[in-house]
Design an enzyme around this catalytic site. Structure first.
Site, PDB file in Angstrom:
ATOM      1  N   VAL A 177       6.731  51.376  46.572  1.00  0.00           N
ATOM      2  CA  VAL A 177       5.479  51.951  46.079  1.00  0.00           C
ATOM      3  C   VAL A 177       5.388  51.793  44.563  1.00  0.00           C
ATOM      4  O   VAL A 177       6.302  52.193  43.825  1.00  0.00           O
ATOM      5  CB  VAL A 177       5.359  53.435  46.495  1.00  0.00           C
ATOM      6  CG1 VAL A 177       4.134  54.083  45.855  1.00  0.00           C
ATOM      7  CG2 VAL A 177       5.293  53.549  48.015  1.00  0.00           C
ATOM      8  N   LYS A 178       4.278  51.182  44.148  1.00  0.00           N
ATOM      9  CA  LYS A 178       4.052  50.983  42.711  1.00  0.00           C
ATOM     10  C   LYS A 178       3.218  52.144  42.184  1.00  0.00           C
ATOM     11  O   LYS A 178       2.136  52.435  42.715  1.00  0.00           O
ATOM     12  CB  LYS A 178       3.234  49.702  42.524  1.00  0.00           C
ATOM     13  CG  LYS A 178       3.936  48.609  41.752  1.00  0.00           C
ATOM     14  CD  LYS A 178       2.975  47.426  41.634  1.00  0.00           C
ATOM     15  CE  LYS A 178       3.499  46.345  40.757  1.00  0.00           C
ATOM     16  NZ  LYS A 178       2.527  45.261  40.589  1.00  0.00           N
ATOM     17  N   THR A 179       3.720  52.774  41.124  1.00  0.00           N
ATOM     18  CA  THR A 179       2.956  53.848  40.488  1.00  0.00           C
ATOM     19  C   THR A 179       2.759  53.488  39.019  1.00  0.00           C
ATOM     20  O   THR A 179       3.645  52.882  38.396  1.00  0.00           O
ATOM     21  CB  THR A 179       3.699  55.205  40.602  1.00  0.00           C
ATOM     22  OG1 THR A 179       5.052  55.025  40.168  1.00  0.00           O
ATOM     23  CG2 THR A 179       3.707  55.727  42.017  1.00  0.00           C
ATOM     24  N   ALA A 183       3.517  47.632  46.712  1.00  0.00           N
ATOM     25  CA  ALA A 183       2.131  47.982  47.030  1.00  0.00           C
ATOM     26  C   ALA A 183       1.747  49.144  46.132  1.00  0.00           C
ATOM     27  O   ALA A 183       2.473  50.150  46.069  1.00  0.00           O
ATOM     28  CB  ALA A 183       2.011  48.376  48.496  1.00  0.00           C
TER      29      ALA A 183
END
Ligand code: G3P
Length: 222
Positions: free
Chosen positions: A82-84, A56
């Site tokens: 978590v996608k950064t 996400a």
């Protein structure tokens, strides 16, 4: 190679999950924007459908905002990764979030040096975008190969997630190279299994079997 689906469509995910070979899901803001419904509820439903890493993505562009958003996303479900984005602020956020135990998927990777720095920042996954490099006449698969070669020299706890795969040949090449994961749209996933010779071969087997049964029944009735 682990197979991830690159979609936020619950309908498609539920259907594909029945085959038992989907290991995870990657989403991004563009994919979630295509779906109707609350994005967080969709993410939680995806997590309940696939027991694997579910990426996400944050939409903040400053490290502080990314960390805040990342913490919130990670709190939605234990499967959330978590996608950064691979920008300096994304690296700072990845370092903080990974230090807290949150798995990070560094996205929008277009160079091997970006992947190297992402792994050093503690990213659990790096996502080189193959198709988007091909789109600008740059061989995307070579980037995947470079990253695999670099990671082979070191002891990073970071998987190479070949992303932006647009057709079965991309998936095949990623597997040949030993990419840890390939993420793909559902249409590409479905194309991996489909073969006209399998379909025609099965049709012939069943037809022959029916003919043989009819002949046996005719003999028995004589
Ligand atoms: O996982 C990244 C992916 O969503 C990008 O794919 O086809 O939009 O380049 P594409």
């Amino acid at each position: 190679m682990k197979i991830f689906l690159d979609t936020a469509s619950l309908k498609d995910i539920r259907e594909a999950a029945k085959l038992g070979v989907v290991d995870g899901i990657t989403t991004n803001p563009s994919l979630l924007a295509k779906e109707s419904g609350d994005p967080e509820e969709i993410l939680v439903e995806i997590c309940k459908t696939i027991d694997g890493p579910i990426s996400a993505e944050v939409v903040a562009t400053d490290a502080e905002g990314m960390v805040k958003e990342g913490r919130h996303l990670a709190s939605l479900h234990p499967n959330i990764v978590v996608k950064t984005p691979c920008i300096p602020e994304g690296l700072k956020a990845a370092k903080i979030l990974s230090g807290e135990g949150t798995r990070i998927n560094m996205t929008l990777i277009f160079s091997a040096t970006q992947a190297l720095l992402s792994a050093k920042a503690g990213a659990r996954y790096v996502s080189p975008f193959v198709g988007r490099l091909d789109d600008i006449s740059t061989p995307g698969m070579e980037l995947v190969a470079d990253i695999i070669q670099i990671f082979d020299h070191y002891d990073f706890d970071c998987e190479v997630l070949a992303a932006s795969l647009r057709h079965p040949m991309h998936v095949l090449e990623a597997a040949r190279m030993g990419a840890d994961i390939g993420t793909m749209p559902v249409a590409v996933f479905n194309a991996l299994l489909k073969h006209p010779l399998t379909d025609s071969g099965l049709k012939k087997f069943l037809e022959d079997w029916e003919k043989a049964k009819a002949q046996m029944a005719a003999k028995a009735g004589r």
